[in-house]
Design an enzyme around this catalytic site. Structure first.
Site, PDB file in Angstrom:
ATOM      1  N   TYR A  82      25.839 -23.171  -0.741  1.00 29.12           N
ATOM      2  CA  TYR A  82      24.491 -23.332  -0.199  1.00 29.12           C
ATOM      3  C   TYR A  82      24.582 -24.074   1.123  1.00 29.12           C
ATOM      4  O   TYR A  82      25.083 -25.207   1.181  1.00 29.12           O
ATOM      5  CB  TYR A  82      23.575 -24.109  -1.166  1.00 29.12           C
ATOM      6  CG  TYR A  82      22.273 -24.484  -0.500  1.00 29.12           C
ATOM      7  CD1 TYR A  82      21.425 -23.490  -0.002  1.00 29.12           C
ATOM      8  CD2 TYR A  82      21.903 -25.816  -0.320  1.00 29.12           C
ATOM      9  CE1 TYR A  82      20.241 -23.816   0.659  1.00 29.12           C
ATOM     10  CE2 TYR A  82      20.718 -26.154   0.329  1.00 29.12           C
ATOM     11  CZ  TYR A  82      19.896 -25.147   0.817  1.00 29.12           C
ATOM     12  OH  TYR A  82      18.743 -25.466   1.471  1.00 29.12           O
ATOM     13  N   ASN A 132      -9.233   7.691  -3.420  1.00 33.52           N
ATOM     14  CA  ASN A 132     -10.326   7.275  -4.295  1.00 33.52           C
ATOM     15  C   ASN A 132      -9.798   6.533  -5.511  1.00 33.52           C
ATOM     16  O   ASN A 132     -10.485   5.714  -6.086  1.00 33.52           O
ATOM     17  CB  ASN A 132     -11.137   8.487  -4.758  1.00 33.52           C
ATOM     18  CG  ASN A 132     -11.898   9.126  -3.595  1.00 33.52           C
ATOM     19  OD1 ASN A 132     -12.320   8.446  -2.666  1.00 33.52           O
ATOM     20  ND2 ASN A 132     -12.052  10.433  -3.645  1.00 33.52           N
ATOM     21  N   GLU A 150     -21.073  18.919  -2.338  1.00 34.05           N
ATOM     22  CA  GLU A 150     -20.247  17.905  -2.991  1.00 34.05           C
ATOM     23  C   GLU A 150     -19.655  18.469  -4.273  1.00 34.05           C
ATOM     24  O   GLU A 150     -20.296  19.279  -4.951  1.00 34.05           O
ATOM     25  CB  GLU A 150     -21.096  16.675  -3.318  1.00 34.05           C
ATOM     26  CG  GLU A 150     -21.485  15.873  -2.107  1.00 34.05           C
ATOM     27  CD  GLU A 150     -20.283  15.493  -1.273  1.00 34.05           C
ATOM     28  OE1 GLU A 150     -19.430  14.738  -1.761  1.00 34.05           O
ATOM     29  OE2 GLU A 150     -20.172  15.974  -0.128  1.00 34.05           O
ATOM     30  N   ASN A 172      20.980 -31.411   1.255  1.00 34.94           N
ATOM     31  CA  ASN A 172      20.122 -31.653   2.422  1.00 34.94           C
ATOM     32  C   ASN A 172      18.834 -32.375   2.073  1.00 34.94           C
ATOM     33  O   ASN A 172      18.101 -32.798   2.939  1.00 34.94           O
ATOM     34  CB  ASN A 172      19.799 -30.330   3.133  1.00 34.94           C
ATOM     35  CG  ASN A 172      19.133 -29.323   2.214  1.00 34.94           C
ATOM     36  OD1 ASN A 172      19.357 -29.339   1.004  1.00 34.94           O
ATOM     37  ND2 ASN A 172      18.306 -28.458   2.773  1.00 34.94           N
ATOM     38  N   ARG A 191     -13.733   3.670  -8.143  1.00 38.84           N
ATOM     39  CA  ARG A 191     -12.704   4.411  -8.870  1.00 38.84           C
ATOM     40  C   ARG A 191     -11.328   3.758  -8.779  1.00 38.84           C
ATOM     41  O   ARG A 191     -10.403   4.143  -9.470  1.00 38.84           O
ATOM     42  CB  ARG A 191     -12.642   5.861  -8.345  1.00 38.84           C
ATOM     43  CG  ARG A 191     -13.874   6.677  -8.699  1.00 38.84           C
ATOM     44  CD  ARG A 191     -14.020   7.938  -7.858  1.00 38.84           C
ATOM     45  NE  ARG A 191     -14.629   7.657  -6.549  1.00 38.84           N
ATOM     46  CZ  ARG A 191     -14.939   8.605  -5.655  1.00 38.84           C
ATOM     47  NH1 ARG A 191     -14.688   9.877  -5.922  1.00 38.84           N
ATOM     48  NH2 ARG A 191     -15.477   8.276  -4.495  1.00 38.84           N
ATOM     49  N   GLY A 208     -24.983   5.433   0.422  1.00 41.52           N
ATOM     50  CA  GLY A 208     -24.306   6.671   0.787  1.00 41.52           C
ATOM     51  C   GLY A 208     -23.748   6.694   2.198  1.00 41.52           C
ATOM     52  O   GLY A 208     -24.030   5.815   3.025  1.00 41.52           O
TER      53      GLY A 208
HETATM   54  C1  UD1 Z   1     -17.093  11.947   0.882  1.00 43.09           C
HETATM   55  C2  UD1 Z   1     -17.892  13.175   1.283  1.00 43.09           C
HETATM   56  C3  UD1 Z   1     -17.141  14.418   0.843  1.00 43.09           C
HETATM   57  C4  UD1 Z   1     -15.786  14.433   1.482  1.00 43.09           C
HETATM   58  C5  UD1 Z   1     -15.030  13.168   1.184  1.00 43.09           C
HETATM   59  C6  UD1 Z   1     -13.762  13.182   1.996  1.00 43.09           C
HETATM   60  C7  UD1 Z   1     -20.233  12.554   1.298  1.00 43.09           C
HETATM   61  C8  UD1 Z   1     -21.517  12.603   0.567  1.00 43.09           C
HETATM   62  N1  UD1 Z   1     -19.198  13.110   0.683  1.00 43.09           N
HETATM   63  O1  UD1 Z   1     -16.980  11.915  -0.532  1.00 43.09           O
HETATM   64  O2  UD1 Z   1     -17.875  15.594   1.204  1.00 43.09           O
HETATM   65  O3  UD1 Z   1     -15.069  15.553   1.035  1.00 43.09           O
HETATM   66  O4  UD1 Z   1     -15.807  12.001   1.504  1.00 43.09           O
HETATM   67  O5  UD1 Z   1     -13.322  11.968   2.438  1.00 43.09           O
HETATM   68  O6  UD1 Z   1     -20.175  12.055   2.398  1.00 43.09           O
HETATM   69  N2  UD1 Z   1     -19.113   4.571   2.341  1.00 43.09           N
HETATM   70  C9  UD1 Z   1     -19.910   3.601   2.912  1.00 43.09           C
HETATM   71  N3  UD1 Z   1     -21.129   3.356   2.376  1.00 43.09           N
HETATM   72  C10 UD1 Z   1     -21.603   4.019   1.296  1.00 43.09           C
HETATM   73  C11 UD1 Z   1     -20.778   5.009   0.708  1.00 43.09           C
HETATM   74  C12 UD1 Z   1     -19.538   5.246   1.249  1.00 43.09           C
HETATM   75  O7  UD1 Z   1     -19.537   2.984   3.917  1.00 43.09           O
HETATM   76  O8  UD1 Z   1     -22.736   3.741   0.863  1.00 43.09           O
HETATM   77  C13 UD1 Z   1     -17.767   4.818   2.917  1.00 43.09           C
HETATM   78  C14 UD1 Z   1     -16.645   4.504   1.963  1.00 43.09           C
HETATM   79  O9  UD1 Z   1     -16.174   3.188   2.158  1.00 43.09           O
HETATM   80  C15 UD1 Z   1     -15.600   5.551   2.317  1.00 43.09           C
HETATM   81  C16 UD1 Z   1     -16.382   6.704   2.879  1.00 43.09           C
HETATM   82  O10 UD1 Z   1     -17.669   6.189   3.213  1.00 43.09           O
HETATM   83  O11 UD1 Z   1     -14.688   5.094   3.270  1.00 43.09           O
HETATM   84  C17 UD1 Z   1     -16.515   7.841   1.891  1.00 43.09           C
HETATM   85  O12 UD1 Z   1     -17.120   7.388   0.716  1.00 43.09           O
HETATM   86  P1  UD1 Z   1     -16.642   7.891  -0.718  1.00 43.09           P
HETATM   87  O13 UD1 Z   1     -17.541   7.257  -1.727  1.00 43.09           O
HETATM   88  O14 UD1 Z   1     -15.205   7.713  -0.862  1.00 43.09           O
HETATM   89  O15 UD1 Z   1     -17.023   9.438  -0.596  1.00 43.09           O
HETATM   90  P2  UD1 Z   1     -16.371  10.655  -1.348  1.00 43.09           P
HETATM   91  O16 UD1 Z   1     -16.929  10.712  -2.714  1.00 43.09           O
HETATM   92  O17 UD1 Z   1     -14.909  10.614  -1.201  1.00 43.09           O
HETATM   93 CA    CA Z   2     -13.406   9.119  -0.527  1.00 40.41          CA
END
Ligand code: UD1
Ligand code: CA
Length: 447
Positions: free
Chosen positions: A364, A226, A154, A384, A15, A77
């Site tokens: 300068y 995000n 979510e 210089n 995003r 995830g």
């Molecule tokens: C997530 C939460 C949501 C919460 C929100 C708040 C889940 C399913 N949802 O949503 O409930 O309100 O964060 O911050 O957890 N990441 C990985 N690997 C992945 C996916 C994500 O390391 O495969 C890391 C991302 O880099 C990020 C964090 O996990 O730092 C959260 O991921 P993001 O995709 O931003 O989740 P949200 O949609 O914000």
């Molecule tokens: Ca997030």
């Protein structure tokens, strides 16, 4: 109770619409992830683990010394991300603190409170929540009739009624370690084809385990990033936080909305910052200074009672009682001694100006050593660079450099010597000598 922190940073940050990994976007002059690393280190007292995606060399570089990395090869995830750390962390600690890397303003105190609540919780986990009508896409906390937390939904999967809920899942958790490692692998696949970390809540509840919450009161802390709009909101909030800190410490800021102070800057009391002042890097500023309006200072040191107006400084040092600008440019290695005056349209680079030097108008000065009390006339230039190498200019104490003098380096002007207007000085001028003309010749001694 030993707690290890895991920072989830493998997400793509789609995003953001960026070629740069989300966690490397700068906030307050530092890569976003540095904030979370610092806060988690403060909370647990040890270096955190960071889950990164493939090809995250730059993230590793930005994370700095001491950090241990775990790779998530496929982005399946948040639950799947944490799973990657299981082999490394199992049997290593009693509790696991998990924080999303896109929550840069979350304070160490909030993480600590989360850990403390979990220490007292008989159940397997505690989550950070915040109450707000601005969801920024956060999941909603579900509670039963008795007010017990029963799950997280979510935003993408929430019903219209659930979307009305204002208790939000921030993205910070503390787990009882053994329970976590036993249950992570049992996470169900979500309708989106991901393993959601949030599903652990319902799993705990189904087993009769108690899920506790730690509430974050300061909503600035939970600005999750995000999109670029969220990034700008975080930058604004961080600026407010830093400016408030300095005002409480005795610094006057006329217009906080146009004043930018980096996190590593130090300021002395009774210093006044005028509108549109930007202070960055490891800049140190003394007491009772007046900076701005329209001033940029990077990686510089400024003594007490200095005035810098509408000017740019980088890698420069001012002793006390120095007055600079408007429209001066001090570059790397510029050192202005006590009480010097540098007026408009001057540039100083890699040079030392002794106490009381006056350089009022466009000039300068590069690669030079200038003694105490020297007067540098309008339009003076140290030539210089000969096209291949840089050469030094030395002007001894008390000399008077006439307007429009060209000092062809290497060259030295002796103590209390003078140069005439328009002189092109390509040979040394002796002490108290007067040099004039093109090329300059010494015509007499100062009386
Ligand atoms: C997530 C939460 C949501 C919460 C929100 C708040 C889940 C399913 N949802 O949503 O409930 O309100 O964060 O911050 O957890 N990441 C990985 N690997 C992945 C996916 C994500 O390391 O495969 C890391 C991302 O880099 C990020 C964090 O996990 O730092 C959260 O991921 P993001 O995709 O931003 O989740 P949200 O949609 O914000
Ligand atoms: Ca997030």
């Amino acid at each position: 109770m030993k707690t290890e922190a895991v920072i989830l940073a493998a997400g793509l940050g789609t995003r953001m619409k960026s070629d740069i990994p989300k966690v490397l976007h700068p906030l307050g002059g530092r890569p976003m992830i540095a904030w979370t690393i610092t806060a988690s280190r403060e909370a647990t007292g040890r270096d955190p683990w960071v889950v990164i995606g493939p090809d995250a060399d730059e993230v590793q570089l930005a994370a700095g010394e001491g950090i241990k990395f775990v790779e998530q090869k496929e982005r399946l995830g948040t639950g799947h991300a944490l799973m990657q750390s299981a082999d490394q962390l199992r049997d290593r600690c009693d509790q696991v603190l998990v924080v999303h890397a896109d929550l840069p303003l979350l304070r160490a105190e909030s993480m600590r409170r989360l850990m403390e609540i979990q220490e007292r919780n008989p159940g397997p986990l505690t989550l950070l929540v915040a109450h707000s009508g601005v969801s920024r896409g956060f999941g909603r906390i579900l509670r039963d009739e008795d007010g017990r937390v029963v799950g997280i939904i979510e935003e993408a999967h929430a019903s219209p009624e659930q979307l009305e809920l204002q208790e939000l899942n921030v993205g910070g958790y503390c787990y009882q370690a053994d329970w976590l490692w036993d249950h992570l692998s049992e996470l169900p696949l979500s309708p989106k084809g991901e393993y959601y970390l949030t599903d652990l809540v319902a799993m705990a509840v189904n087993e009769g385990g108690e899920v506790a919450v730690a509430t974050v009161e300061d909503l600035d802390e939970v600005i999750g990033i995000n999109t670029r709009e969220h990034l700008a909101q975080a930058e604004f909030a961080l600026r407010g936080r830093i400016n408030r800190h300095w005002m409480l410490a005795g610094v006057s800021i006329l217009d906080p909305s146009s004043t930018y102070i980096g996190p590593d800057v130090q300021l002395g009391r009774d210093t006044v910052l005028l509108p549109n002042t930007h202070l960055w890097g490891r800049t140190v500023i003394g007491t009772a200074c007046h900076l701005g309006p329209n001033t940029i200072v990077r990686e510089s040191v400024i003594g007490d009672r200095c005035k810098v107006e509408a000017s740019v400084m980088e890698g420069a040092t001012l002793e006390s009682d120095v007055d600079v600008g408007p429209f001066a440019h001090l570059r790397k290695g510029a050192y202005l001694g006590q009480g010097t005056h540098m007026g408009n349209f001057g540039e100083v680079k890699n040079s030392t100006l002794g106490a009381g030097v006056r350089m009022g108008h466009f000039a300068y000065i590069g690669d030079a050593t200038i003694g105490e009390g020297v007067n540098i006339g309008a339009g003076t230039v140290t030539c210089n660079y000969d096209g291949e190498r840089k050469h030094r200019t030395e002007i001894d104490a008390g000399a008077f450099i006439g307007s429009d003098t060209m000092l062809v380096a290497p060259v030295r002007v002796g103590r209390e010597a003078r140069t005439g207007a328009g002189a092109v000085v390509n040979r040394d001028v002796p002490e108290r000598g007067v040099a004039v003309g093109v090329p300059a010749r010494v015509i007499r001694k100062v009386k």
